[in-house]
Design an enzyme around this catalytic site. Structure first.
Site, mmCIF file in Angstrom:
data_model
loop_
_atom_site.group_PDB
_atom_site.id
_atom_site.type_symbol
_atom_site.label_atom_id
_atom_site.label_comp_id
_atom_site.label_asym_id
_atom_site.label_seq_id
_atom_site.Cartn_x
_atom_site.Cartn_y
_atom_site.Cartn_z
ATOM 1 N N GLU A 192 0.827 -1.209 0.000
ATOM 2 C CA GLU A 192 0.000 0.000 0.000
ATOM 3 C C GLU A 192 0.863 1.262 0.000
ATOM 4 O OE1 GLU A 192 -3.238 2.717 0.296
ATOM 5 O OE2 GLU A 192 -3.012 0.683 -0.493
ATOM 6 N N HIS B 149 2.401 1.783 -3.424
ATOM 7 C CA HIS B 149 1.417 2.307 -4.381
ATOM 8 C C HIS B 149 1.200 3.800 -4.172
ATOM 9 C CE1 HIS B 149 -1.905 2.591 -7.068
ATOM 10 N NE2 HIS B 149 -2.813 2.766 -6.125
ATOM 11 N N HIS C 70 -18.989 -10.096 -16.161
ATOM 12 C CA HIS C 70 -17.683 -9.747 -16.726
ATOM 13 C C HIS C 70 -17.324 -10.659 -17.894
ATOM 14 C CE1 HIS C 70 -13.712 -8.198 -17.155
ATOM 15 N NE2 HIS C 70 -13.133 -9.329 -16.804
#
Length: 303
Positions: free
Chosen positions: A60, A63, A214
């Protein structure tokens, strides 16, 4: 610092940085690292440097760092481009879109950390970042096209290919949203085998419906791109920009389908999943390039 000679390498670096932002976001979601810094933003667990560094915190934080660096790099690029090639019609709006959507992406990411948005809202995050990436990608292509190696400025795209390309862009974006929703809803392995669980075709949960939706969108995306590709190479055989561009798009969608299938067959292998995100990123980027060329054709119609 803002010299014209820096444009090409700035464009390449900014595009690569935005690619890493896309992949980083996919990595955060795939590894369940969105809560790696708790509910703190921009701090991590309430501190600039957290006391402990488990893997989800590292992912995290990485990022966030890449996203911050990419914002600085994109700002550097758009200021330089605005200054030196702002006379090109697309540069200024693309510059505004790239920075604006990058900031919007960051705000949605922050909101997700602080307020824990639902999956359907979180799925917008990837699509918004994709628009920012595509804007940077287009600025870079414009910078390199100044040399006019492929004579793209002289290209005229007729209405049938324009309609197909607009349809392609819309369908791809819908497919991107459903794919992001699959990740956020933890539905990657829902609805059985690929392409369909023929022993039991009826969805039994919300995750099954998300995954099935999807797959249907992916099939439509593949079909539309294949039709558009066939039309493009058949009707523009001597134009390298169209021929190579739509061929690249068709190859990318084939790779997208393959990695999507392999993701299910390998129980969501992380490397394959990241390639899946990479291919759709550049497929959408290519599609926005076609749209830019189409808009130039529309302008030439009006003149």
């Amino acid at each position: 610092m803002f010299g014209k000679k820096n444009l090409k390498w700035l464009g390449v670096v900014a595009t690569l940085m935005m690619t890493f932002v896309q992949l980083g976001g996919a990595l955060v979601t795939k590894t369940g690292s969105a809560d790696g810094c708790g509910s703190s933003w921009p701090l991590c667990h309430g501190a600039l440097i957290p006391e402990f560094f488990p893997i989800d915190t590292i992912i995290e934080l990485s990022h966030r760092a890449v996203s911050a660096l990419s914002l600085l790099m994109v700002l550097w690029l758009v200021i330089t481009a605005w200054k030196h090639i702002g006379y090109i019609k697309e540069i200024k709006p693309l510059s505004i879109i790239s920075v604006g959507f990058l900031l919007l992406q960051a705000l949605i990411g922050a909101a997700a950390v602080i307020w824990q948005q639902n999956d359907y809202v979180l799925a917008l995050h990837f699509g918004i970042s994709l628009i920012s990436f595509s804007s940077v990608f287009l600025i870079t292509l414009i910078i390199f096209s100044i040399d006019q190696k492929y004579e793209a400025d002289e290209l005229y795209i007729k209405k049938p290919l324009r309609r197909l390309t607009w349809l392609m862009a819309i369908i791809i974006y819908c497919g991107v949203y459903t794919g992001a929703l699959v990740r956020h809803a933890d539905a990657s392995l829902a609805y059985g085998g690929w392409p369909l669980p023929f022993h039991d075709l009826v969805p039994h949960s919300e995750q099954d419906w998300v995954q099935l939706t999807h797959r249907i969108m992916a099939f439509i995306v593949f079909t539309i791109i294949m039709i558009t590709y066939i039309h493009a190479v058949k009707n523009y055989p001597n134009n390298r920009t169209v021929h190579y561009g739509y061929t690249a798009a068709f190859i990318l969608v084939i790779l997208q389908v393959i990695t999507g299938a392999l993701s299910i067959m390998t129980n969501v292998n992380l490397i394959i999943a990241l390639f899946h995100a990479l291919f759709i990123t550049y497929l959408f980027g290519m599609t926005t390039y076609f749209i830019m060329l189409m808009l130039r054709s529309v302008r030439s119609d009006k003149q």
